[in-house]
Write a protein that holds these residues in place. Structure first.
Motif, PDB file in Angstrom:
ATOM      1  N   ASN A   1      42.887  15.572  35.298  1.00  0.00           N
ATOM      2  CA  ASN A   1      41.906  16.345  34.859  1.00  0.00           C
ATOM      3  C   ASN A   1      41.203  17.135  36.001  1.00  0.00           C
TER       4      ASN A   1
ATOM      5  N   VAL B   1      39.033  16.575  37.893  1.00  0.00           N
ATOM      6  CA  VAL B   1      38.439  15.672  39.101  1.00  0.00           C
ATOM      7  C   VAL B   1      39.600  15.254  39.625  1.00  0.00           C
TER       8      VAL B   1
ATOM      9  N   GLU C   1      42.340  13.955  39.093  1.00  0.00           N
ATOM     10  CA  GLU C   1      43.122  12.580  39.310  1.00  0.00           C
ATOM     11  C   GLU C   1      44.260  13.059  38.230  1.00  0.00           C
ATOM     12  N   GLU C   2      45.467  13.076  38.615  1.00  0.00           N
ATOM     13  CA  GLU C   2      47.221  12.743  37.443  1.00  0.00           C
ATOM     14  C   GLU C   2      46.722  12.237  36.505  1.00  0.00           C
ATOM     15  N   ARG C   3      47.046  12.944  35.488  1.00  0.00           N
ATOM     16  CA  ARG C   3      47.031  12.125  33.723  1.00  0.00           C
ATOM     17  C   ARG C   3      48.889  11.783  33.824  1.00  0.00           C
ATOM     18  N   ARG C   4      49.258  11.815  32.602  1.00  0.00           N
ATOM     19  CA  ARG C   4      50.920  12.116  31.749  1.00  0.00           C
ATOM     20  C   ARG C   4      51.378  13.028  31.999  1.00  0.00           C
TER      21      ARG C   4
ATOM     22  N   LEU D   1      45.613  15.180  27.129  1.00  0.00           N
ATOM     23  CA  LEU D   1      44.643  13.352  27.709  1.00  0.00           C
ATOM     24  C   LEU D   1      46.427  12.701  27.350  1.00  0.00           C
TER      25      LEU D   1
END
Lengths: 468, 731
Positions: free
Chosen positions: A153, A155, A157-160, A200
Motif C-alpha cells: 500500500n 504506506v 506496508e506489504e499486503r497479501r 486490498l
C-alpha cells in the motif's frame, strides 16, 4: 490587540481528555464527508438554540496526540509528525476521522522529475529476479517476481501477495487503486492468462478469457494496457494454436470485446510493451529486441477495420545507417505526437506519429550527453565483484514519460529529460550496490525503481514545497 | 486505498475486547437501531453523533462489517415498509403530497445514517465492492416504495392524469410534479425513463393522435398549424417546468410525429386552405408557420418545396400559354415580374430566405418561361417600353430596379441569342428614332447584359452607340465644310456599321431631288474623308421634319422618310393615283401602303384625302392634298402604322434568322471541342456543345448532328473507321 469575541464560530473539543479549541471553519474544511465535517453539520446540531451550541463541547474518544497532528494538518494544510507518532498510528487515526486522503496529499507533492528525493527503499524478499514494478494510482506499488506479485500500500506496508497458480508473471497493471490485473504465462496444465485481483485482499475477482470461433482457448499474455475512459483492457496474446494478436476486454463487463489478429508483417502477439495513447485514441504496441531481431512498433486503431493506423519497423533499414542499433524500449510521449525509443548504447530517438511510419524518415537519433556515458562506465567499474564472474545478465534500458518529462533508466540510474528538446536535467541514483535498474514505474506522484541485484525497490517522491 | 491498516489493527482489537463480550454486536447494533428509529421519527436531537460513529467504527473494526450491512439493509426495509403503508393510505390528491413528504424524510434520514456509518462506507464497502449506504437507501426506496404494487401504478397514473388535466387547461401543482420527477431522477435516470418517461410518451402519443384527428376534421390548415405550434410550445414549457431536460427532444418528436408527420400530406394538400391557397392568398404568417413546423418533419421541407415548384410551374404555364394574356407583351412581362416578386417575398418573409427554396423557384420559372418561345421577344419589348418612356413617370432608380428584375427573367431564358436579336432590333429603333429617353439607362442595361453574358454578347450593341456618336461628329464637320450654302433642306446622317445593326438590305427609294442633291454632297464628303468605304442609304429607317401650309395654316409635320417622299410629290400635283406614287417613289409595296394609310386614314392627321373613302388602301385609290387639314398643334407627328409585336410571318423570319445564326456558333463550338479532345464519341460531343452554349441558347441535338455532318463534309472531322460513333479531328 484583538477584541475578545465570545464563542462565535468557535468549537471546543475534548479529545481523549485533552481540550482543543478551534473554529467551525477549520473543521468544516475537512469536508462534509469526514467525521469532523458530519459532526458539525446542522443535521446533528439542530437541537437547541445556537448560544447553547457555543457553550457545548464535543467529546471524541480518541488519542489526543494524533488528533493534534491532524488538527494541525487541517489548520495549515501541511503535515508535521512528531517522532513518537508512527506512520501506522497516524494512518489509523486519519482513517477514523476520514482524513487519510488529506494525509497522503500532504506527504508528498506532485511529481517533478527534477525535485525527486529518495523517500524509502522497500527491501526485496523474493528469490529470483523481479520482472516488473508497477505504481498504483494512490501511491502504492506491486512487484512481479517470477510466479507471484507482491503488493504494497502507499504506506509501503506489504499486503497479501497475488498469484495466478504461480505461473510466471509477464506483466501487471493497476485498473484502479484496488484492482490489479495480472498477465501470467500459459502452461501445459493450464493456469496462465489474464486475471483481475483485489489489491486490498489479494482475492481473484475475474479471469479474462479469449475465445476463437466461440471456443475458449488458452493463451499466454505478454504486455497489458488499460484505457480508463472506455474501460478497455488490452493484452498481447499468443495462443497455443498460433492465434497471435491483441485481445480486448471490457473491464466492467469482463467480456472479450475484440481480438485483432496480427496481420502479416506486423508483430503484435509478441509485443512486450502496450500503451494506450489517449489523444489519438490508439494503442501503441511495440515488439523489440531481444525478443525479436528487428523492432516493430505500431499504433492500433480499434475503431478502424484495418486496425493498424501507423507502423514503423527497422526491418530493411540499411545496416550502415543503423550501426547495429537495436530499439530496446519505446514510449509514447504525452503530447500524442511522437514516440521516444532507446537503443543499447542509451541513445534516445524520436519517431513522429503524425506522418506515416517509415516515410517520416525513421528514427531521429540523438546522441547522448557525455555525462550519461560516464555514468554507464562508472557503474560498470563499481559493479559488485560477484557480478563479474556471474551470469551475463543485462538490464535493458526502459523509458517513461510523465508531465512533459522523459525518464530513462540506464544502468543503476534514471536520467530525467525536460523541456521541449528533452535536455538532461537530473540523474537519480538510489540504493548503493543494489545493481542495475531492471524496471521502473511512475504513478500516484511517485516513482518506483526496481533494482536487479537484491530486488530492492527505491521509492522516489517530490517533497512538499519548503515553508519559506 | 486504506483498508489495509484496518486489517493490521484488527489484531490489536481482538486481544482486548471482542472475545470478552459475546453480545458485543447485538448491543452495539441495538444502539444504532434505536438511533435510526429516532432519526426517522424526527427525534434526533438527543443523539450523540460521536458515540454512534464510534459504535459503528468498532463494529467494522471487529469484522462485523458484513453483518452490520445486512442488519442495516433489513432495518431500512422495515422503515420503508412502514412509510409505504402511510403513503398507500393517503387519499386522492394527498397521495403525491404524502409521497413527497416521506421522500424528503427518507432523504434526510439517509444522510444522517450515512454520517454514522461513514467508516463502513470508507473501508468495508470499498473493499467488498458493495453499494454505499446512501445509494443503498435510494435503491431500497425504489424497490420498496416506488415499485410497491399499490404505489407504482397509482404514481404513474396520478402523474399522467395531472399532465392530462394540465393539457386540458386546468392549473395543477407544478411544484409537486417537479419534486416527484426529481425524485425519480435521483433514483437513477433509468428509473425516470422506465417508470415515467416511457409511459408519458406513450400516453402523449395517443393523446395527440386523437387530438390531431379531431383538429384535422374541423380546422383549416392555418388554424391546425397554429394549434400544433401552441401544443409544441406547451410541451417544451412543461418539460422545462417539471421534467428532465432530456425529455424535451423525445416529447417534441412525439408531437411532431403525431400532429405533423402523420397529417403532413393532408395538411399541405388541404382543400381551400392548403399550401397552394396560402400561396395564392399571400398568407405569409401561415406560410412561415408551416415552414418552421415542417422543418421538424422528415421530408417536410422537400414536400413544401415540390408543391411550391409545381404550383409555380402550373400557374406560370397557364400564364404563358393563355392567348388572351400574351396579347399585350408589356402586360405579360409585368405579370411575370409580379409573380416573381410575390414568390421572392414569400421566400424572404416566410421561408427565411432558404437557398433550396430559391433554387426551386428559379428552376420553376426557368421551366415555364421557356414554354413560350416568344418570351425573349416580349422581355425585349418590355425593356423597350421601359427605356422609351422610362423617365416619364419614374425616376432613374425605379427604372434601374425594373431593369434588375427584368434581368432576373432574362437569366431564366434558354434562348438568350433570340433575346439578343430582338433587343438589337428594338434598340436600333429606339436609337434611330431618337426615342431613347435616358442614355444612362440604356448604358446600364448594356452593362447588366455584359456582366450576365460576357463581352461578346454586347459588343455589337455597343457598336451601335458608337456609330451614333461618330455620326453626330461627322455631320457637324460636314456642315462646317459646307458653310455658306445653307439653302435647301438639311440632312442629319447616321452612319451605321454593317453587321452591328439589324438592317435588312432594301432597295433605296427615289428621293426628292432636293434631298438627293444634299445627300450626294454628303456622300462625296464622307467618302472623301474615309477611304475604301461604301455608303448605302437606308431610306426605310429615317425620318424628316417638313413645313407645310394647309389653307394658310402653317404646320410642321414630323414624318418618316417614305412619307416625306410621298408628300413632296404633292408640291407639284394636287391629286395622284396609287400607281403614280408607287412609280415616282419606288417605295416597296407593303411599306407604301402602310405609309399612305398613316397619311390619309388616321383621324386628325389626315394630311391627304383619299378617294374613295375607306380604311384600306387599294391599288386604284387616288390621293389628294387635303387643304382642310386642321390641327390644334403647330407640330404634327405622323406616326407610321407599325406593328409593335411581330406578325406571324415576321416571327417565322426572325426564327429562321436565329437558327441560321446558330449554325456557325454550333460549328465553332464543335471545332473548339474536337481540337482539344482530338477523338470523341457522339454523345459526349452533344453534351459538351450543350454545356458550352447553354449560356446563350439550348442547341437541339438534331441540329448539332447536322452540323457535325456538315463539318465531316468539309473535312474538319472524320468518322472513326472502326467505331462509327467516334469522331476524329482532322488538323
Amino acid at each position: 490587540m484583538c477584541t475578545p469575541v465570545k464563542g462565535r464560530g468557535r468549537v471546543r473539543l475534548n479529545v481523549g481528555g485533552r481540550m482543543f479549541e478551534t473554529t467551525a471553519a477549520t473543521l468544516a474544511s475537512a469536508g462534509r464527508d469526514t467525521m469532523l465535517g458530519a459532526m458539525l453539520d446542522a443535521a446533528w446540531n439542530n437541537s437547541d438554540c445556537t448560544v447553547a451550541a457555543d457553550e457545548e463541547e464535543y467529546f471524541i474518544d480518541r488519542d489526543p496526540d494524533c488528533f493534534a497532528v491532524l488538527l494541525d494538518l487541517l489548520r495549515t494544510g501541511s503535515l508535521h509528525v512528531p517522532p513518537h507518532v508512527t506512520d501506522r498510528f497516524l494512518c489509523r487515526e486519519a482513517l477514523y476521522y476520514g482524513l487519510l486522503d488529506a494525509v497522503r496529499a500532504a506527504r508528498w507533492g506532485p511529481l517533478d522529475g527534477d525535485r525527486l528525493c529518495l523517500a524509502a527503499s522497500v527491501p526485496g524478499t523474493a528469490t529470483g529476479d523481479g520482472t516488473a514494478v508497477r505504481a498504483a494510482p494512490d501511491g502504492g506499488l506491486c512487484v512481479a517476481h517470477g510466479g507471484a506479485v507482491r503488493v504494497y500500500n502507499w504506506v509501503l506496508e506489504e499486503r497479501r501477495p497475488v498469484n495466478l497458480h504461480h505461473a510466471p508473471v509477464n506483466d501487471a497493471a493497476y485498473l484502479d487503486e484496488s484492482t490489479l490485473l495480472l498477465a501470467a504465462r500459459d502452461r501445459p496444465g493450464g493456469g496462465g492468462g489474464v486475471a483481475a485481483f483485489s489489491a486490498l485482499t489479494g482475492d481473484l475477482t475475474h479471469r479474462y478469457r479469449v475465445s476463437h470461433d466461440r471456443q475458449v482457448r488458452p493463451f499466454t499474455p505478454g504486455a497489458l494496457a488499460f484505457d480508463p475512459h472506455r474501460g478497455n483492457i488490452f493484452a498481447s496474446c499468443k495462443g497455443r494454436f498460433n492465434e497471435y494478436g491483441i485481445g480486448v476486454w471490457d473491464s466492467t463487463a469482463g467480456e472479450q470485446v475484440g481480438f485483432l489478429y496480427e496481420p502479416p508483417g506486423c508483430a503484435l502477439g509478441d509485443a512486450d510493451k502496450l500503451q494506450w495513447i489517449d489523444g489519438t485514441g490508439t494503442l501503441m504496441a511495440a515488439t523489440m529486441f531481444p525478443r525479436t531481431d528487428s523492432s516493430f512498433i505500431s499504433l492500433l486503431d480499434f475503431r478502424d477495420k484495418n486496425g493498424v493506423a501507423w507502423s514503423w519497423s527497422d526491418v530493411g533499414t540499411p545496416a550502415s545507417s543503423m550501426e547495429d542499433k537495436h530499439v530496446l524500449h519505446a514510449v509514447a510521449m504525452d503530447d500524442g505526437q511522437s514516440l521516444c525509443v532507446i537503443n543499447q548504447y542509451d541513445d534516445l530517438g524520436f519517431l513522429d506519429i503524425r506522418s506515416s511510419g517509415n516515410a517520416s524518415g525513421g528514427v531521429r537519433w540523438r546522441s547522448r550527453s557525455k555525462l550519461a556515458a560516464a555514468t554507464r562506465k562508472k557503474q560498470k567499474r563499481n559493479a559488485p565483484p560477484q557480478r563479474a564472474h556471474g551470469e551475463e545478465e543485462t538490464c535493458y534500458p526502459k523509458l517513461a514519460a510523465h508531465g512533459g518529462q522523459l525518464f530513462a533508466s540506464t544502468g543503476d540510474a534514471i536520467s530525467v529529460f525536460s523541456g521541449p528538446d528533452y535536455v538532461l536535467t537530473s540523474t537519480l541514483r538510489g540504493s548503493d550496490g543494489a545493481g542495475a535498474i531492471c524496471d521502473f514505474s511512475i504513478g500516484g506522484d511517485r516513482l518506483f525503481a526496481l533494482h536487479d541485484e537484491v530486488n530492492v525497490v527505491d521509492v522516489w517522491e517530490t517533497p512538499p514545497a519548503p515553508v519559506i | 486505498m486504506s483498508s489495509q491498516k484496518k486489517r493490521t489493527l484488527k489484531i490489536d482489537a481482538f486481544k482486548h475486547k471482542v472475545e470478552a463480550d459475546p453480545k458485543f454486536f447485538d448491543k452495539s447494533w441495538k444502539k444504532l437501531e434505536d438511533a435510526i428509529r429516532e432519526i426517522y421519527n424526527h427525534n434526533a436531537s438527543g443523539l450523540s453523533f460521536e458515540e454512534l460513529y464510534r459504535t459503528a467504527y468498532n463494529l467494522v473494526l471487529h469484522k462485523h462489517g458484513p453483518k452490520l450491512y445486512e442488519k442495516l439493509t433489513e432495518n431500512l426495509k422495515g422503515h420503508l415498509k412502514e412509510m409505504c403503508r402511510s403513503i398507500e393510505d393517503a387519499q386522492g390528491s394527498l397521495f403525491l403530497e404524502e409521497l413527497q413528504r416521506r421522500w424528503a424524510d427518507h432523504n434526510k434520514a439517509l444522510q444522517m445514517i450515512r454520517d454514522i456509518l461513514m467508516y463502513m462506507d470508507r473501508t468495508f464497502i470499498t473493499s467488498s465492492k458493495k453499494t454505499p449506504v446512501f445509494d443503498l437507501g435510494l435503491e431500497l426506496w425504489r424497490d420498496f416504495v416506488v415499485h410497491a404494487p399499490k404505489i407504482y401504478g397509482r404514481l404513474v397514473d396520478t402523474l399522467l392524469e395531472l399532465i392530462h388535466r394540465e393539457r386540458m387547461g386546468e392549473v395543477i401543482n407544478r411544484g409537486l410534479m417537479r419534486s416527484t420527477t426529481k425524485m425519480l431522477l435521483d433514483l437513477g435516470s433509468s428509473v425516470y425513463q422506465d417508470d415515467f418517461e416511457k409511459h408519458f410518451l406513450e400516453v402523449s402519443a395517443s393523446f395527440y393522435s386523437g387530438e390531431s384527428q379531431q383538429f384535422i376534421e374541423c380546422c383549416d390548415c392555418g388554424e391546425y398549424l397554429k394549434k400544433s405550434e401552441r401544443r409544441l410550445a406547451e410541451e417544451l414549457e412543461r418539460v422545462s417546468q417539471y421534467m428532465d431536460a432530456k425529455t424535451a427532444d423525445k416529447i417534441t418528436s412525439v408531437v411532431d410525429k403525431e400532429m405533423l408527420s402523420k397529417h403532413m400530406q393532408r395538411l399541405i394538400h388541404m382543400e381551400n386552405s392548403g399550401l397552394v391557397n396560402m400561396f395564392v392568398d399571400d398568407k405569409h404568417e401561415d406560410l412561415s408557420r408551416m415552414y418552421n413546423l415542417f422543418k421538424r418533419v422528415p421530408d417536410g421541407h422537400s414536400t413544401i418545396r415540390s408543391v411550391m415548384a409545381s404550383h409555380v410551374k402550373e400557374s406560370g404555364k397557364a400564364l404563358v400559354s393563355d392567348p388572351e394574356k400574351i396579347k399585350d407583351p408589356i402586360e405579360f412581362v409585368q405579370r411575370l415580374l409580379n409573380e416573381k416578386d410575390k414568390y421572392d417575398e414569400i421566400i424572404s418573409v416566410s421561408f427565411s430566405n432558404d437557398k433550396t427554396f430559391q433554387n426551386a423557384l428559379n428552376s420553376s420559372f426557368e421551366n415555364f418561361i421557356n414554354l413560350n418561345n416568344r418570351s425573349p421577344e416580349f422581355i425585349s419589348l418590355f425593356v423597350d417600353d421601359k427605356l422609351r418612356k422610362g423617365v416619364k413617370g419614374a425616376n432613374e432608380e425605379d427604372v434601374e430596379t425594373v431593369l434588375d428584375k427584368v434581368m432576373m427573367l432574362f437569366r431564366y431564358l434558354q434562348e438568350k441569342d433570340v433575346f439578343e436579336k430582338y433587343y438589337k432590333q428594338h434598340l436600333a429603333k429606339r436609337l434611330l428614332s431618337g426615342k431613347t429617353t435616358s442614355d444612362e439607362a440604356e448604358r446600364s442595361m448594356l452593362v447588366k447584359l455584359k456582366t450576365e453574358c460576357g463581352y461578346q454578347f454586347t459588343s455589337k450593341l455597343e457598336g451601335m452607340f458608337n456609330d451614333l456618336k461618330t455620326s453626330h461628329d461627322t455631320v457637324q464637320s460636314f456642315y462646317a465644310n459646307l458653310s455658306g450654302d445653307t439653302d435647301g433642306p438639311t440632312v442629319s446622317v447616321q452612319i451605321l456599321t454593317t453587321g452591328s445593326w439589324p438592317t435588312q438590305p432594301c432597295t433605296p427609294c427615289k428621293l426628292p431631288p432636293e434631298i438627293v442633291d444634299i445627300s450626294e454632297k454628303f456622300r462625296a464628303f464622307y467618302l472623301g474623308t474615309h477611304n475604301g468605304r461604301r455608303l448605302t442609304w437606308q431610306t426605310n429607317m429615317g425620318n424628316a421634319d417638313i413645313k407645310a401650309t394647309f389653307g394658310g395654316r402653317r404646320h410642321e409635320l414630323n414624318v418618316s422618310t417614305y412619307q416625306m417622299c410621298v408628300l413632296m410629290l404633292f408640291n407639284s400635283a394636287d391629286g395622284l393615283t396609287y400607281g403614280d406614287i408607287e412609280q415616282a417613289t419606288a417605295i416597296p409595296h407593303a411599306d407604301l401602303k402602310r405609309c399612305l394609310q398613316s397619311l390619309a386614314c388616321v383621324k386628325g392627321k389626315n394630311v391627304l384625302r383619299k378617294e374613295p373613302m375607306s380604311k384600306d388602301i387599294s391599288d386604284n385609290d387616288t390621293f389628294y392634298y387635303n387643304d382642310k387639314f386642321t390641327s390644334k398643334l403647330v407640330k404634327v407627328k405622323i406616326g407610321t402604322v407599325v406593328a409593335q409585336k411581330e406578325t406571324e410571318p415576321e416571327k417565322l423570319e426572325t426564327r429562321q434568322r436565329v437558327e441560321e445564326d446558330r449554325k456557325p456558333q454550333i460549328e465553332a463550338a464543335i471545332v473548339r471541342i474536337m481540337k482539344s479532345r482530338r477523338v470523341l464519341d457522339h454523345n459526349s460531343i452533344i453534351t459538351e456543345v450543350t454545356k458550352q452554349l447553354q449560356s446563350r441558347f439550348l442547341p437541339n441535338p438534331v441540329v448539332i448532328k447536322k452540323r457535325i455532318e456538315s463539318l465531316i463534309e468539309r473535312e474538319f472531322l472524320e468518322r472513326d473507321k472502326v467505331d462509327r460513333k467516334m469522331y476524329r479531328y482532322l488538323a
